[in-house]
Design a protein around this motif. Structure first.
Motif, PDB file in Angstrom:
ATOM      1  N   SER A   1       0.526  -0.419   8.764  1.00 58.65           N
ATOM      2  CA  SER A   1       0.467  -1.843   8.439  1.00 58.65           C
ATOM      3  C   SER A   1       0.828  -2.603   9.702  1.00 58.65           C
ATOM      4  O   SER A   1       1.026  -1.999  10.746  1.00 58.65           O
ATOM      5  CB  SER A   1       1.448  -2.168   7.305  1.00 58.65           C
ATOM      6  OG  SER A   1       2.757  -2.044   7.798  1.00 58.65           O
TER       7      SER A   1
ATOM      8  N   ALA B   1      -5.316  -2.789   5.355  1.00 56.38           N
ATOM      9  CA  ALA B   1      -5.582  -2.073   4.109  1.00 56.38           C
ATOM     10  C   ALA B   1      -6.663  -2.814   3.333  1.00 56.38           C
ATOM     11  O   ALA B   1      -6.621  -4.035   3.204  1.00 56.38           O
ATOM     12  CB  ALA B   1      -4.312  -1.971   3.282  1.00 56.38           C
ATOM     13  N   TYR B   2      -7.657  -2.088   2.859  1.00 57.79           N
ATOM     14  CA  TYR B   2      -8.755  -2.703   2.109  1.00 57.79           C
ATOM     15  C   TYR B   2      -8.710  -2.249   0.663  1.00 57.79           C
ATOM     16  O   TYR B   2      -8.107  -1.225   0.338  1.00 57.79           O
ATOM     17  CB  TYR B   2     -10.109  -2.291   2.681  1.00 57.79           C
ATOM     18  CG  TYR B   2     -10.386  -2.823   4.058  1.00 57.79           C
ATOM     19  CD1 TYR B   2     -10.796  -4.145   4.233  1.00 57.79           C
ATOM     20  CD2 TYR B   2     -10.249  -2.004   5.169  1.00 57.79           C
ATOM     21  CE1 TYR B   2     -11.066  -4.616   5.509  1.00 57.79           C
ATOM     22  CE2 TYR B   2     -10.506  -2.486   6.436  1.00 57.79           C
ATOM     23  CZ  TYR B   2     -10.910  -3.781   6.592  1.00 57.79           C
ATOM     24  OH  TYR B   2     -11.179  -4.262   7.827  1.00 57.79           O
ATOM     25  N   THR B   3      -9.417  -2.973  -0.166  1.00 58.68           N
ATOM     26  CA  THR B   3      -9.660  -2.500  -1.529  1.00 58.68           C
ATOM     27  C   THR B   3     -11.159  -2.550  -1.751  1.00 58.68           C
ATOM     28  O   THR B   3     -11.762  -3.620  -1.748  1.00 58.68           O
ATOM     29  CB  THR B   3      -8.957  -3.394  -2.558  1.00 58.68           C
ATOM     30  OG1 THR B   3      -7.642  -3.645  -2.076  1.00 58.68           O
ATOM     31  CG2 THR B   3      -8.890  -2.713  -3.904  1.00 58.68           C
TER      32      THR B   3
ATOM     33  N   VAL C   1     -10.596   0.813  -5.336  1.00 56.62           N
ATOM     34  CA  VAL C   1      -9.847   1.910  -4.722  1.00 56.62           C
ATOM     35  C   VAL C   1      -9.089   1.360  -3.515  1.00 56.62           C
ATOM     36  O   VAL C   1      -9.675   0.698  -2.659  1.00 56.62           O
ATOM     37  CB  VAL C   1     -10.782   3.041  -4.283  1.00 56.62           C
ATOM     38  CG1 VAL C   1      -9.989   4.219  -3.758  1.00 56.62           C
ATOM     39  CG2 VAL C   1     -11.670   3.467  -5.438  1.00 56.62           C
ATOM     40  N   GLN C   2      -7.831   1.624  -3.482  1.00 52.89           N
ATOM     41  CA  GLN C   2      -7.002   1.177  -2.361  1.00 52.89           C
ATOM     42  C   GLN C   2      -7.202   2.112  -1.170  1.00 52.89           C
ATOM     43  O   GLN C   2      -7.016   3.318  -1.273  1.00 52.89           O
ATOM     44  CB  GLN C   2      -5.534   1.203  -2.782  1.00 52.89           C
ATOM     45  CG  GLN C   2      -5.076  -0.109  -3.403  1.00 52.89           C
ATOM     46  CD  GLN C   2      -4.548  -1.061  -2.340  1.00 52.89           C
ATOM     47  OE1 GLN C   2      -3.648  -0.718  -1.629  1.00 52.89           O
ATOM     48  NE2 GLN C   2      -5.090  -2.260  -2.236  1.00 52.89           N
ATOM     49  N   ILE C   3      -7.661   1.541  -0.054  1.00 50.59           N
ATOM     50  CA  ILE C   3      -7.766   2.358   1.153  1.00 50.59           C
ATOM     51  C   ILE C   3      -6.598   1.970   2.050  1.00 50.59           C
ATOM     52  O   ILE C   3      -6.486   0.806   2.462  1.00 50.59           O
ATOM     53  CB  ILE C   3      -9.103   2.125   1.873  1.00 50.59           C
ATOM     54  CG1 ILE C   3     -10.232   2.619   0.969  1.00 50.59           C
ATOM     55  CG2 ILE C   3      -9.134   2.861   3.192  1.00 50.59           C
ATOM     56  CD1 ILE C   3     -11.589   2.266   1.430  1.00 50.59           C
ATOM     57  N   PRO C   4      -5.719   2.933   2.368  1.00 49.86           N
ATOM     58  CA  PRO C   4      -4.529   2.566   3.140  1.00 49.86           C
ATOM     59  C   PRO C   4      -4.880   2.171   4.562  1.00 49.86           C
ATOM     60  O   PRO C   4      -5.948   2.515   5.091  1.00 49.86           O
ATOM     61  CB  PRO C   4      -3.683   3.840   3.106  1.00 49.86           C
ATOM     62  CG  PRO C   4      -4.637   4.935   2.797  1.00 49.86           C
ATOM     63  CD  PRO C   4      -5.718   4.336   1.973  1.00 49.86           C
TER      64      PRO C   4
END
Lengths: 316, 383, 108
Positions: free
Chosen positions: A93, A253-255, A259-262
């Motif tokens: 992050s 971080a995308y969604t 689906v959460q992509i770290p």
């Protein structure tokens, strides 16, 4: 808990284990892609693991003529330095693992430590090739480092903060700095600078194998050489991550589709793209002479960085 | 203040062991001494111990890269010695093999030079295309490198008609690639930065020091044994002698690359004009007392063989003067005044082949004395 | 630089020129000069091969009284195969001759 966290961070993620695994993989990919670019098969992408593993199993030799203390300790210091930089970079992050007050200046210093260690190792090895390699390293360090710092100054002036977290946060709020036309010359200068920092063609002069064997690393063998390779590979990852943080907005971080992509996936993609760009660059050029490299950096490289700096200052 | 930089006998830029002493002032080279003889193998003496036919295979091994050149020169000299006429077809096949070898040797050299300046991609490209030539050589002669095709009075293997389409196809591909390389080498900024104006050999120096081959043609000296003293089938084939004027490393690269194009043209003509007929004439094992001198244009320059026969089946004496030996004096004008960083590429620029060179004389240039080491002395040392 | 960049990028999508040699074998062409082998049935003991051999690699086996070729000296020139009147010696396509056992480096 804090102590455990610290150990986890520095030894596993994003520290030693993660960085070396990914760094070795990236250099493996680099070698594979180089092979394909040169119209041959190239080694498998896990070749770097095999190389390091093999070197680790070899006998540890310290040359008779070497200053054994310095010679043996510098690879470890260099390893420590690059792993520390890894802790200071935004990997998953905008916040780095080591959430202290360390800013860009600390990273610049830490990124210089491997080069300085290599110099010391070369001088202490007692080999003429090591000394010549180290001497060339000094010259090269002074040339590419100027460009490197000028680029960072341009970015810092643009954002208005010396803190890498702020730089990443600024990009998250506005847009990636690569999209700012005033920083394009700086980006080009940055790529020339890291070719020198990572000792890739056309600036692999300190370890030009046709002239000075392997430069400062000539006398290193076995586990110590393995550590140097790990240092080099992590440095590749670290420098790529640093550019990703400065210009490509760092890890985001995308969604996608729920689906959460770290953020770490984003980090890996961005760094891989940067590594592949340097791979392409190193395959389309011949090695310059040390005087030509110095001239190149002090005129072309520095000029591009200064243009960016002036543009940032003058154009609103 | 000057100090001495030793270069060799073991050095990564040298593929073979030789010793060079550079006297340098700062980065500038002010003087150079060469000491040869590290890989002396006693071949000239050994040539006197074997029969003429067996000597072909020994002469072939003086230099692996230009083995066809060595056997052609050897066979030609012995054929002169015994007054043998070589059949026409054999002469044309020799020409084809010589030119294939020239292409492969020049590509090999270009690859090494590209590696010396750190351009590994180009190095791989050159060697990739060299593979095509080696495949052709394998097809014609039965081996990639050491062809063993020449024999006294002709050649041992035929270029069969079914080879011709394959050869023409590969040659077309090579021609295209070579043109591309010439384009790259004359336009790439980093190559120009490393090669242009480096290691200049002026025309005057080249003539004065009797430099041979592509090294001298890059300095504007119009010398080519293929045209000046035609051997094999070169008198029946039209070709240009490639000349460049600059004399620097870049000119040497361009000369060699353009010579590849010329060689492709020669092979095409030879394939077209290949006459029918026998491949070899019979040669008696014993040769009457006589002496002969044969010279050919090897890929690296003029290769000279001198032979004396004494009526037996073994030669009395054979002297070989390979091109690298003639080219070593050119190091001095090319290096002096340059910098240390230029050493590897300039050294590579004459395409040195020290294994060819080291056969009989040890020259200690430090004291200026030349000394011939006898075979017995060499054997004595080994005991 | 731009010219070579184009080729380099193109090469990524091309099939590599090299082969994985020990796993993928390339068949040598017809007439390749590999290890010579002797057909003992055809041998008439004329010893022309011994005279033709430039490396003195062919010797006579004392027990069987047949020639044997030592690959350690052989230069694979093919003179023996040419000299043999009954074509007892032929050049095979075998070029992988490295061995740990010195007895295997011999064509009997």
């Amino acid at each position: 808990m804090e102590v455990l966290d610290f150990f986890f961070n520095s030894l596993v993620f994003p520290g030693l284990l993660f960085a070396s695994l990914i760094g070795l993989l990236y250099v493996g990919i680099d070698r594979k892609v180089t092979g394909h670019m040169q119209h041959r098969i190239g080694p498998p992408i896990w070749q770097e693991y095999l190389d390091v593993g093999k070197l680790m199993s070899k006998e540890d030799i310290t040359p008779h003529a070497a200053q054994s203390l310095v010679f043996n300790v510098v690879p470890l210091i260099a390893l420590g330095a690059v792993v520390t930089v890894m802790l200071l970079l935004p990997v998953y992050s905008a916040q780095p693992a080591l959430a202290t007050v360390a800013d860009l200046i600390v990273i610049i210093y830490l990124l210089n430590i491997p080069a300085i260690c290599l110099m010391l190792g070369g001088y202490s090895s007692g080999s003429p090739f090591g000394s010549v390699g180290a001497a060339r390293h000094v010259v090269q360090l002074f040339s590419y480092e100027l460009v490197f710092i000028l680029v960072i100054i341009a970015v810092v002036t643009r954002v208005g903060s010396l803190n890498l977290t702020t730089v990443v946060g600024y990009q998250a709020q506005h847009s990636w700095l690569i999209l700012d036309w005033r920083l394009i010359p700086a980006l080009i200068a940055m790529f020339t600078s890291i070719q020198g920092k990572l000792m890739r063609v056309p600036f692999d002069i300190p370890e030009a194998e046709s002239k000075i064997v392997h430069g400062a690393m000539t006398e290193y063998s076995g586990p110590k050489l393995a550590i140097w390779r790990v240092v080099y590979d992590i440095e590749t990852l670290v420098v790529a991550g640093f550019i990703a943080a400065l210009f490509l907005g760092g890890p985001v971080a995308y969604t996608i589709g729920g689906v959460q992509i770290p953020g770490v996936v984003d980090f890996l993609i961005k760094t891989l793209v940067i590594v592949l760009i340097t791979t392409t660059l190193r395959n389309i050029m011949a090695r310059l002479r040390i005087d030509q490299a110095l001239k190149f950096y002090l005129t072309f490289g520095a000029l591009l960085a200064i243009i960016s700096l002036v543009l940032v200052l003058v154009v609103p | 203040m000057t100090f001495v930089v030793p270069f060799g006998p073991q050095h990564p830029a040298l593929k073979e062991p030789e010793y060079f002493r550079f006297e340098v002032k700062g980065e500038e080279i002010i003087d150079l001494n060469v000491r040869l003889g590290y890989i002396h193998r006693g071949i000239e003496r050994a040539l006197q111990e074997r029969s003429y036919l067996h000597n072909i295979y020994l002469a072939e091994r003086i230099c692996g890269i230009c083995n066809v050149a060595h056997t052609t020169a050897y066979c030609q000299t012995i054929e002169q010695l015994a007054n043998i006429e070589v059949p026409d077809r054999a002469r044309f096949i020799r020409t084809i093999l010589c030119e294939l070898e020239r292409i492969h040797s020049h590509l090999l050299w270009a690859g090494v030079a590209a590696h010396e300046i750190g351009f590994n991609t180009l190095f791989m490209f050159f060697w990739r295309d060299r593979e095509l030539v080696l495949d052709l050589k394998e097809m014609i002669s039965g081996n990639r490198q050491i062809s063993a095709s020449n024999t006294l009075g002709g050649v041992r293997r035929d270029v069969k008609p079914e080879y011709v389409p394959t050869m023409l196809r590969v040659l077309n591909k090579l021609e295209k690639e070579t043109k591309y390389y010439i384009d790259v080498c004359t336009s790439d900024r980093t190559i120009l930065a490393r090669c242009m104006g480096v290691g200049v050999l002026t025309k005057e120096d080249a003539i004065k020091l009797c430099i041979v081959g592509p090294t001298t043609r890059a300095s504007g000296v119009d010398v080519d044994i293929r045209r000046d003293d035609p051997y094999a089938a070169y008198d029946e084939i039209s070709f240009k002698v490639i000349i460049e004027r600059e004399g620097d490393v870049l000119a040497k690269v361009i000369v060699r690359l353009r010579e590849i194009l010329e060689s492709i043209r020669i092979i095409r003509q030879a394939l077209k004009a290949l006459p029918r007929g026998p491949l070899r004439t019979k040669v008696a094992p014993k040769i009457e007392p006589n002496e002969a001198l044969g010279r050919i244009e090897a890929p690296r320059g003029e290769l000279l063989y001198y032979a004396i026969s004494n009526g037996t089946d073994k030669p009395e004496r054979i002297r070989v003067r390979p091109p690298t030996y003639a080219n070593i004096p050119s190091f001095k004008p090319m290096f002096v005044g340059g910098t240390i960083a230029e050493i590897p590429i300039v050294m590579a620029s004459i395409d040195p082949c020290f294994a060819c060179t080291d056969r009989v004389t040890l020259v200690d240039s430090h004291t200026g004395k030349a000394r011939v080491v006898s075979f017995d002395e060499l054997r004595g040392r080994r005991k | 630089m731009p010219k070579i960049l184009l080729t380099v990028v193109k090469n990524i999508f091309r099939k590599p020129f090299t082969v994985k040699y020990p796993y993928v074998k390339v068949e040598p062409p017809e007439g390749f000069r590999g290890a010579p082998v002797i057909d003992k049935e055809k041998c008439i003991r004329c010893w022309l091969c011994i005279k033709a051999c430039p490396d003195r690699a062919i010797s006579v086996n004392k027990e069987t009284k047949k020639p044997s070729i030592w690959h350690g000296r052989c230069t694979f020139c093919g003179e023996c195969a040419e000299a043999c009147p009954t074509r007892a010696i032929t050049m095979t396509k075998n070029f992988e001759l490295a061995t740990f056992d010195i007895q295997q480096a011999r064509s009997e």
